[in-house]
Every structure is written in structure tokens, then in C-alpha cells.
Design an enzyme around this catalytic site. Structure first.
Site, PDB file in Angstrom:
ATOM      1  N   HIS A  69       7.422  -9.884   2.521  1.00 43.87           N
ATOM      2  CA  HIS A  69       7.219  -8.557   2.260  1.00 43.87           C
ATOM      3  C   HIS A  69       6.158  -8.471   0.571  1.00 43.87           C
ATOM      4  CE1 HIS A  69       9.359  -8.729  -1.346  1.00 43.87           C
ATOM      5  NE2 HIS A  69      10.291  -9.524  -0.659  1.00 43.87           N
ATOM      6  N   CYS A  70       5.788  -7.812   0.798  1.00 45.88           N
ATOM      7  CA  CYS A  70       5.198  -7.865  -0.684  1.00 45.88           C
ATOM      8  C   CYS A  70       5.028  -6.640  -2.070  1.00 45.88           C
ATOM      9  CB  CYS A  70       3.222  -7.803  -0.221  1.00 45.88           C
ATOM     10  SG  CYS A  70       2.730  -6.079   0.887  1.00 45.88           S
ATOM     11  N   ALA A  71       4.416  -5.961  -2.190  1.00 47.72           N
ATOM     12  CA  ALA A  71       5.333  -4.863  -2.843  1.00 47.72           C
ATOM     13  C   ALA A  71       5.044  -3.134  -1.954  1.00 47.72           C
ATOM     14  CB  ALA A  71       3.921  -4.495  -4.090  1.00 47.72           C
TER      15      ALA A  71
END
Ligand SMILES: [Zn+2]
Length: 137
Positions: A69-71
Site C-alpha cells: 500500500h501507499c497513501a
């Protein structure tokens, strides 16, 4: 054989987050240093992701599922998941990694839906806040 990357939601990830076979890989960049994170997650910044794949593979030894995941999981999360999946296929390594998945809506979605976050500054995170949270439930 090309690997398929699937998506999971925050509610699907929640019961998996403490499974010892599951690693959560946060690929946000500098915001990881001042924003909270999912307890126990690893941090491999997207801007240096590819060259750190060998280190990541050491970190996830024994895991069968990697959750990226990222933001927002719009760009960095899926692209790092794809890089890893292609790397595993090309180098013929990581056979024990069965699932490469992306957390839908990323960290921001996780947090805004009220899932537990960790604000420790440990590198790597040892999941300390999550343990405290579970004890107080
Ligand atoms: Zn932490």
C-alpha cells in the site's frame, strides 16, 4: 508465468494483519516518517523500491502473502507490487510468496475507516501500538 496482483479491502486485511504469514509493505516515501502507519508494516519507499527488493525478500522470509500500500494505493502501491511480481517471475525466486496484493484505498482509506494505526518511530515497526490497543479492547 506472470503473477496476478489482486486487491483487498481494509476490512479484509484487518483479520490478516497479525497473521505471521502476512507482511504489509508500506511504499510511501517521506510521509512514512511523519505520518502513522499500519502496525507491524515494513517500509520500502517507492522511490528506491526496485534496488531494495533483495532486502525486502530477506525481510519477508517465511511469509506467503505480501500486502502493498501507499497513501491511496493508486500509483505507488500497485506499481511496486507489479515490480515485485515481475522480479519474482524473472528471477524465479520467492516461490513461497503465493499472493501479491494491494490494499485498496491505501493507508488513507485504512485510517479514515477507523482501522488501528501505529505512531511509533521504530524502524522497522514492531507493532507496539497495536499490542497496546488489543490489550485495552
Ligand atoms: Zn509502529
Amino acid at each position: 508465468m506472470a503473477r496476478v496482483i489482486s486487491y483487498i479491502t481494509a476490512s479484509q486485511l484487518l483479520p490478516l494483519a497479525r497473521n505471521p504469514k502476512v507482511a504489509i509493505v508500506d511504499v510511501r516515501d517521506e510521509e512514512r516518517t511523519y505520518d502513522p502507519h499500519i502496525a507491524g508494516s515494513l517500509h520500502y519507499a517507492s522511490d528506491s523500491f526496485y534496488q531494495n527488493i533483495p532486502n525486502l525478500l530477506r525481510d519477508v522470509h517465511g511469509k506467503d502473502t505480501l500486502v502493498f500500500h501507499c497513501a491511496l494505493s493508486k500509483v505507488r502501491g500497485p506499481s511496486c507490487a507489479r515490480m515485485l511480481a515481475d522480479y519474482l517471475s524473472e528471477k524465479k525466486v520467492g516461490a513461497e510468496i503465493k499472493n501479491v496484493v494491494v490494499l485498496e484505498r491505501g493507508f488513507n482509506g485504512w485510517r479514515t475507516s477507523g482501522r488501528p494505526v501505529c505512531s511509533c518511530t521504530n524502524i522497522p515497526c514492531n507493532g507496539g501500538d497495536a499490542q497496546k490497543a488489543s490489550q485495552s479492547q
